[in-house]
Write an enzyme that holds these catalytic residues in place. Structure first.
Site, PDB file in Angstrom:
ATOM      1  N   ASP A  26       0.245   5.879  -9.670  1.00  0.00           N
ATOM      2  CA  ASP A  26       0.005   5.928  -8.232  1.00  0.00           C
ATOM      3  C   ASP A  26      -1.283   6.697  -7.907  1.00  0.00           C
ATOM      4  OD1 ASP A  26       0.953   5.576  -5.418  1.00  0.00           O
ATOM      5  OD2 ASP A  26       1.021   7.762  -5.483  1.00  0.00           O
TER       6      ASP A  26
ATOM      7  N   GLU B 185      -3.501   2.440  -9.664  1.00  0.00           N
ATOM      8  CA  GLU B 185      -3.851   2.228  -8.262  1.00  0.00           C
ATOM      9  C   GLU B 185      -5.027   3.150  -7.976  1.00  0.00           C
ATOM     10  OE1 GLU B 185      -2.211   2.668  -3.682  1.00  0.00           O
ATOM     11  OE2 GLU B 185      -1.500   3.994  -5.260  1.00  0.00           O
TER      12      GLU B 185
ATOM     13  N   HIS C 249      -7.573  -7.339   0.772  1.00  0.00           N
ATOM     14  CA  HIS C 249      -8.172  -7.156   2.092  1.00  0.00           C
ATOM     15  C   HIS C 249      -8.940  -8.403   2.547  1.00  0.00           C
ATOM     16  CE1 HIS C 249      -6.735  -3.241   1.592  1.00  0.00           C
ATOM     17  NE2 HIS C 249      -7.835  -2.573   1.348  1.00  0.00           N
TER      18      HIS C 249
ATOM     19  N   ASP D   2       2.683  -1.037  -0.034  1.00  0.00           N
ATOM     20  CA  ASP D   2       1.750  -0.298   0.815  1.00  0.00           C
ATOM     21  C   ASP D   2       1.279  -1.144   1.992  1.00  0.00           C
ATOM     22  OD1 ASP D   2       1.378   2.354   0.037  1.00  0.00           O
ATOM     23  OD2 ASP D   2       0.071   1.796  -1.623  1.00  0.00           O
ATOM     24  N   GLN D   3       0.812  -2.337   1.682  1.00  0.00           N
ATOM     25  CA  GLN D   3       0.169  -3.152   2.712  1.00  0.00           C
ATOM     26  C   GLN D   3       1.156  -3.705   3.720  1.00  0.00           C
ATOM     27  OE1 GLN D   3      -2.946  -2.922   2.910  1.00  0.00           O
ATOM     28  NE2 GLN D   3      -3.369  -2.072   0.878  1.00  0.00           N
TER      29      GLN D   3
END
Length: 581
Positions: A244, A281, A310, A379-380
């Site tokens: 992480d 990450e 993204h 996360d996203q």
């Protein structure tokens, strides 16, 4: 058995074991270590008192039956009878599936999740990536505020349940990767500072003082993290680790902790005779993370590639807030850049950061599978105000386009649980803090964060409300309905093609060729003899593929193979995979 603990600042250490106490002695061979013998067996409860203070759990506890604040328990790893013969699965050609144990099923346990592994076999994934399993306060949470980095969260089933999960996964041919957190310790139930300098004020992170990787005492802290990592891979037969937020590992030493970790893991891999990849990450866009150690890199095996996410997200949704701004200016061009070069920010200006960011990746030297590509992650999705998935934002056709790009791109694809059937459930941020002050601070912080972006307080889910977790559990009854069944079939077909067509797992990133039209919103790329085209517009698109004859391998909407003019006519919001030859 022998008990030992590192407590360099203590003048006296007492072992409390099954109601009896025993003073430990200093280890003459290891500075700061204390040791002693006591009768114990699997399940024996124990703890340590420093200078006659309260009894605390073992920093290297293998089990916390009563949670982070309770006594530790002995775990005899030799008691478990492994059944599956397992030689591991390599990273090249892999398809990963990110899974949160607490919401993959309504029961929220490892045993319940294991019962659903057949679905992943049918889907065609090769590795399950489990979100963090270390103990944390309460029953439900994401897992990133864990403590006791050697133990398994008891409400998930504890150590034995993880072994059962891994054994069943291996029996079905699935590898298991675990997400581990080395960049901070949870704020509640963390007793490490009482034992030694596990934290340092030399550096600061978004979570406060940094984990001590380079200040006095850091040799033992690094060993604590490193040996914990090896224990997961060895004692639980895991197949790799996801690390992480490695950009928050503050380390100024000549040999970075990540290099030390990759060296040790590679040695264990050679000893065990099976691959043990490390996935980072990272927010750095620095190819040195995944470069070989002999080339001056840190030797990690792969990294998450947020730039691909993204560009894909902005192309699909049109969102342009925050860090999406740079990607949204020309999303089709951004997709083309990431598909061929890995990073979008490779030394370019980042308006979100107000500076240049990243460095170029040498695509002639870096194998494409060392970058993970994804359209959704915990996360996203979870860090959106309402935890809304792409399925809540897009048509089924655009979801099919997202899957097409993710599963045919040069990168190692990763799915977030439920996306393969366009799950209608959100995945929201939830906690179960037992400390009322911390619970209130998290609640206020979450609402304040999104209030700055125009969200009304009442529209931001309360992380502490049990209903927030309940809403986030997958609804497995959706699979038979539409459009879920159709989306699931599409994912299965694309993953099958990835396994069937060698060109789709070709590691040569430089071999990917892309064409696109920003205004018409279509993009096509070539990987060997495979051609992939997506049309994100509502209107049909005419996409020139060239004069070579092509056969349609898969199409979301029915299409005809290109005629003599080499033009492929793709319906709106649809994806196509073809084979030319």
């Amino acid at each position: 058995m022998q008990f030992e603990v590192w407590a360099p600042q203590a003048g006296r250490v007492t072992l409390h074991c099954e109601g009896a106490t025993r003073a430990l002695e200093r280890d003459p061979d290891r500075d700061g270590w204390w040791r002693g013998e006591a009768e114990a067996r699997d399940g024996t409860r124990y703890g340590f008192a420093l200078d006659d203070g309260p009894v605390l759990p073992d920093p290297r506890s293998r089990r916390q039956p009563d949670g982070p604040d309770g006594l530790s328990a002995v775990v005899d790893h030799g008691r478990f009878e492994w059944r599956a013969e397992w030689a591991g699965r390599p990273l090249p050609g892999a398809v990963l599936y990110e899974l949160h144990v607490g919401t993959y099923t309504r029961e929220g346990t490892l045993d319940a999740a294991a019962e659903r592994l057949g679905h992943l076999v049918e889907l065609g994934v090769t590795h399950v990536e489990l979100m963090p399993l270390c103990p944390f306060p309460g029953r439900h949470g994401w897992g990133y505020e864990g403590v006791s980095l050697w133990a398994v969260h008891e409400p998930y089933g504890g150590p034995e349940a993880l072994k059962r999960f891994v054994d069943r996964a291996h029996g079905l041919g699935l590898g298991v990767v675990l997400d581990v957190v080395h960049n901070h310790f949870g704020p509640s139930g963390n007793y490490l500072p009482a034992f030694g300098p596990y934290l340092t004020d030399k550096h600061h992170t978004p979570w406060g003082s940094a984990v001590n990787l380079d200040a006095p005492g850091s040799d033992e802290v690094r060993a604590y993290l490193l040996e914990s990592s090896l224990a997961w891979l060895r004692d639980y037969r895991l197949d790799g680790l996801r690390l992480d937020a490695v950009h928050a590992l503050k380390d100024t030493r000549a040999c970075h902790f990540l290099e030390e970790l990759s060296t040790a893991v590679d040695a264990l891999s050679a000893d065990l005779g099976r691959p043990l990849p490390l996935f980072a990450e990272s927010d750095l866009n620095d190819p040195r993370l995944i470069a070989a150690r002999e080339e001056g890199g840190l030797g990690l095996h792969a990294q998450w590639n947020d730039d691909f996410h993204h560009t894909l997200h902005t192309a699909l949704t049109g969102e342009s807030q925050g860090y999406y701004a740079d990607f949204a200016r020309a999303p089709m061009a951004g997709l083309a850049k990431t598909l061929t070069g890995g990073y979008f920010h490779d030394g370019t200006y980042s308006s979100f950061r107000g500076r240049s960011h990243g460095r170029p990746l040498d695509r002639t030297r870096v194998a494409a599978h060392r970058l993970l590509g994804y359209g959704q992650t915990h996360d996203q999705v979870g860090n959106r105000a309402q935890g809304d998935r792409l399925a809540a934002l897009l048509s089924p056709g655009l979801l099919a386009c997202a899957a097409t790009l993710t599963l045919t791109a040069p990168f190692t694809p990763m799915l977030f649980m439920g996306e393969e059937w366009a799950a209608g459930t959100p995945w929201q941020f939830f906690t179960d803090h037992t400390d009322p002050e911390l619970a209130q601070a998290v609640r206020r912080g979450r609402r304040r964060e999104f209030a700055e972006h125009g969200w009304a307080e009442e529209d931001v889910p309360d992380p502490q409300d049990p209903a927030t977790r309940d809403r986030s559990c997958l609804d497995w009854s959706e699979l038979d309905g539409e459009p879920h069944a159709r989306v699931l079939d599409w994912y299965r077909r694309l993953i099958a093609l990835r396994h069937e067509q060698p060109d789709l797992t070709d590691p040569d990133l430089a071999d990917t060729k892309v064409a696109y039209d920003e205004r018409e919103r279509w993009l096509a790329f070539r990987r060997g003899d495979v051609r992939v085209a997506v049309n994100l517009a509502k209107e049909a698109a005419a996409i020139p593929l060239g004069p070579r004859r092509a056969t349609v391998l898969a199409a979301w909407e029915p299409v005809e193979a290109p005629g003599a003019d080499g033009v492929l006519h793709v319906p709106g919001e649809s994806g196509v995979v073809l084979l030319q030859g």
